[in-house]
Motif scaffolding. Structure first.
Motif, mmCIF file in Angstrom:
data_model
loop_
_atom_site.group_PDB
_atom_site.id
_atom_site.type_symbol
_atom_site.label_atom_id
_atom_site.label_comp_id
_atom_site.label_asym_id
_atom_site.label_seq_id
_atom_site.Cartn_x
_atom_site.Cartn_y
_atom_site.Cartn_z
ATOM 1 N N PRO A 38 0.812 -1.227 0.000
ATOM 2 C CA PRO A 38 0.000 0.000 0.000
ATOM 3 C C PRO A 38 0.851 1.286 0.000
ATOM 4 C CG PRO A 38 -0.920 -1.575 1.538
ATOM 5 C CD PRO A 38 0.405 -2.137 1.078
ATOM 6 N N TYR A 39 2.016 1.238 0.616
ATOM 7 C CA TYR A 39 2.922 2.403 0.621
ATOM 8 C C TYR A 39 3.427 2.677 -0.795
ATOM 9 C CZ TYR A 39 6.683 5.416 2.500
ATOM 10 O OH TYR A 39 7.517 6.456 2.812
ATOM 11 N N LEU A 40 3.754 1.618 -1.532
ATOM 12 C CA LEU A 40 4.204 1.778 -2.917
ATOM 13 C C LEU A 40 3.063 2.249 -3.815
ATOM 14 C CD1 LEU A 40 6.417 -1.407 -3.077
ATOM 15 C CD2 LEU A 40 7.212 0.964 -2.995
ATOM 16 N N VAL A 41 1.863 1.778 -3.543
ATOM 17 C CA VAL A 41 0.693 2.224 -4.311
ATOM 18 C C VAL A 41 0.472 3.720 -4.067
ATOM 19 C CG1 VAL A 41 -1.820 2.012 -4.526
ATOM 20 C CG2 VAL A 41 -0.396 -0.048 -4.373
ATOM 21 N N TRP A 42 0.659 4.156 -2.831
ATOM 22 C CA TRP A 42 0.525 5.579 -2.501
ATOM 23 C C TRP A 42 1.526 6.400 -3.307
ATOM 24 C CZ3 TRP A 42 3.871 9.158 -0.295
ATOM 25 C CH2 TRP A 42 3.284 10.371 0.091
ATOM 26 N N PHE A 43 2.784 5.953 -3.349
ATOM 27 C CA PHE A 43 3.788 6.649 -4.156
ATOM 28 C C PHE A 43 3.408 6.653 -5.626
ATOM 29 C CE2 PHE A 43 7.216 6.400 -0.848
ATOM 30 C CZ PHE A 43 7.623 7.718 -0.936
ATOM 31 N N HIS A 44 2.873 5.523 -6.098
ATOM 32 C CA HIS A 44 2.475 5.431 -7.505
ATOM 33 C C HIS A 44 1.408 6.484 -7.831
ATOM 34 C CE1 HIS A 44 1.660 3.573 -11.376
ATOM 35 N NE2 HIS A 44 0.374 3.543 -11.068
ATOM 36 N N LYS A 45 0.487 6.695 -6.906
ATOM 37 C CA LYS A 45 -0.580 7.683 -7.120
ATOM 38 C C LYS A 45 -0.076 9.115 -6.972
ATOM 39 C CE LYS A 45 -4.362 4.696 -5.674
ATOM 40 N NZ LYS A 45 -5.365 4.425 -4.651
ATOM 41 N N LYS A 46 0.781 9.366 -5.984
ATOM 42 C CA LYS A 46 1.251 10.727 -5.680
ATOM 43 C C LYS A 46 2.459 11.134 -6.513
ATOM 44 C CE LYS A 46 -1.639 11.631 -2.363
ATOM 45 N NZ LYS A 46 -2.594 12.712 -2.430
ATOM 46 N N GLY A 47 3.211 10.144 -6.989
ATOM 47 C CA GLY A 47 4.429 10.403 -7.738
ATOM 48 C C GLY A 47 5.646 9.932 -6.972
ATOM 49 N N PHE A 48 6.475 9.173 -7.647
ATOM 50 C CA PHE A 48 7.699 8.692 -7.023
ATOM 51 C C PHE A 48 8.689 9.835 -6.911
ATOM 52 C CE2 PHE A 48 5.925 4.824 -8.998
ATOM 53 C CZ PHE A 48 5.871 4.008 -7.879
ATOM 54 N N PRO A 49 9.575 9.785 -5.898
ATOM 55 C CA PRO A 49 10.575 10.845 -5.777
ATOM 56 C C PRO A 49 11.517 10.825 -6.980
ATOM 57 C CG PRO A 49 10.983 9.098 -4.155
ATOM 58 C CD PRO A 49 9.709 8.766 -4.858
ATOM 59 N N PRO A 50 12.179 11.940 -7.241
ATOM 60 C CA PRO A 50 13.092 11.977 -8.387
ATOM 61 C C PRO A 50 14.350 11.146 -8.124
ATOM 62 C CG PRO A 50 13.219 14.027 -7.152
ATOM 63 C CD PRO A 50 12.115 13.207 -6.535
ATOM 64 N N GLY A 51 15.041 10.825 -9.182
ATOM 65 C CA GLY A 51 16.342 10.180 -9.076
ATOM 66 C C GLY A 51 16.280 8.679 -8.890
ATOM 67 N N LYS A 52 17.391 8.167 -8.395
ATOM 68 C CA LYS A 52 17.584 6.725 -8.246
ATOM 69 C C LYS A 52 16.538 6.096 -7.331
ATOM 70 C CE LYS A 52 21.181 3.426 -7.010
ATOM 71 N NZ LYS A 52 22.591 3.293 -6.621
ATOM 72 N N GLY A 54 13.495 7.033 -6.749
ATOM 73 C CA GLY A 54 12.225 6.947 -7.468
ATOM 74 C C GLY A 54 12.196 5.793 -8.449
ATOM 75 N N ILE A 55 13.309 5.579 -9.134
ATOM 76 C CA ILE A 55 13.407 4.455 -10.072
ATOM 77 C C ILE A 55 13.315 3.137 -9.311
ATOM 78 C CG2 ILE A 55 14.957 3.250 -11.671
ATOM 79 C CD1 ILE A 55 15.997 6.100 -12.446
ATOM 80 N N GLN A 56 13.998 3.059 -8.166
ATOM 81 C CA GLN A 56 13.946 1.839 -7.365
ATOM 82 C C GLN A 56 12.531 1.574 -6.853
ATOM 83 O OE1 GLN A 56 17.110 2.912 -4.576
ATOM 84 N NE2 GLN A 56 18.306 1.169 -5.313
ATOM 85 N N LEU A 57 11.865 2.601 -6.349
ATOM 86 C CA LEU A 57 10.507 2.423 -5.827
ATOM 87 C C LEU A 57 9.533 2.052 -6.933
ATOM 88 C CD1 LEU A 57 10.325 5.329 -3.225
ATOM 89 C CD2 LEU A 57 10.559 2.883 -2.749
ATOM 90 N N ALA A 58 9.674 2.664 -8.113
ATOM 91 C CA ALA A 58 8.804 2.338 -9.242
ATOM 92 C C ALA A 58 9.026 0.893 -9.693
ATOM 93 C CB ALA A 58 9.043 3.308 -10.391
ATOM 94 N N THR A 59 10.275 0.472 -9.707
ATOM 95 C CA THR A 59 10.601 -0.909 -10.069
ATOM 96 C C THR A 59 10.016 -1.872 -9.050
ATOM 97 O OG1 THR A 59 12.649 -0.175 -11.130
ATOM 98 C CG2 THR A 59 12.498 -2.521 -10.539
ATOM 99 N N LEU A 60 10.172 -1.546 -7.792
ATOM 100 C CA LEU A 60 9.638 -2.387 -6.724
ATOM 101 C C LEU A 60 8.111 -2.453 -6.796
ATOM 102 C CD1 LEU A 60 10.446 -4.110 -4.332
ATOM 103 C CD2 LEU A 60 10.303 -2.074 -2.914
ATOM 104 N N TYR A 61 7.476 -1.340 -7.117
ATOM 105 C CA TYR A 61 6.020 -1.316 -7.287
ATOM 106 C C TYR A 61 5.601 -2.344 -8.339
ATOM 107 C CZ TYR A 61 1.484 0.278 -8.970
ATOM 108 O OH TYR A 61 0.175 0.324 -9.379
ATOM 109 N N GLU A 62 6.296 -2.344 -9.475
ATOM 110 C CA GLU A 62 5.968 -3.279 -10.562
ATOM 111 C C GLU A 62 6.235 -4.726 -10.137
ATOM 112 O OE1 GLU A 62 4.399 -2.728 -13.365
ATOM 113 O OE2 GLU A 62 4.320 -0.567 -13.046
ATOM 114 N N ILE A 63 7.327 -4.938 -9.416
ATOM 115 C CA ILE A 63 7.654 -6.281 -8.939
ATOM 116 C C ILE A 63 6.558 -6.799 -8.019
ATOM 117 C CG2 ILE A 63 9.226 -7.547 -7.401
ATOM 118 C CD1 ILE A 63 11.526 -5.886 -8.673
ATOM 119 N N LYS A 64 6.139 -5.969 -7.057
ATOM 120 C CA LYS A 64 5.105 -6.398 -6.097
ATOM 121 C C LYS A 64 3.746 -6.521 -6.766
ATOM 122 C CE LYS A 64 7.257 -5.247 -1.778
ATOM 123 N NZ LYS A 64 6.890 -5.482 -0.406
ATOM 124 N N LEU A 65 3.443 -5.610 -7.675
ATOM 125 C CA LEU A 65 2.169 -5.642 -8.395
ATOM 126 C C LEU A 65 1.997 -6.968 -9.139
ATOM 127 C CD1 LEU A 65 -0.316 -3.894 -9.289
ATOM 128 C CD2 LEU A 65 1.036 -3.298 -11.296
#
Length: 78
Positions: A38-52, A54-65
């Protein structure tokens, strides 16, 4: 010059993702791969932070999804 297949997939990136820690917020100090979905989903909706991060969190979101977080478990350094 054509890119080789290894240029597109670097296993070191997954090892780093499995062992990086959240630098701020409610889950500061947690391994990124242990963050609740749910924390990663929140970031996905609000926007991932910039830089590395953000890329890691977006990747992790896709992995968990896609239910693939089990792939990171053996990469966690003890």
């Amino acid at each position: 010059m054509a890119k080789q297949e290894n240029d597109f997939f670097n296993p070191e990136l997954l090892i780093e993702l499995a062992n990086s820690k959240m630098p701020f917020g409610k889950y500061q100090g947690w391994l990124l791969c242990r963050l609740p979905e749910p924390y990663l989903v929140w970031f996905h909706k609000k926007g991932f932070p910039p830089g590395k991060l953000g890329i890691q969190l977006a990747t992790l979101y896709e992995i968990k999804l896609n239910g693939l977080e089990y792939l990171l478990t053996p990469l966690i350094k003890k």
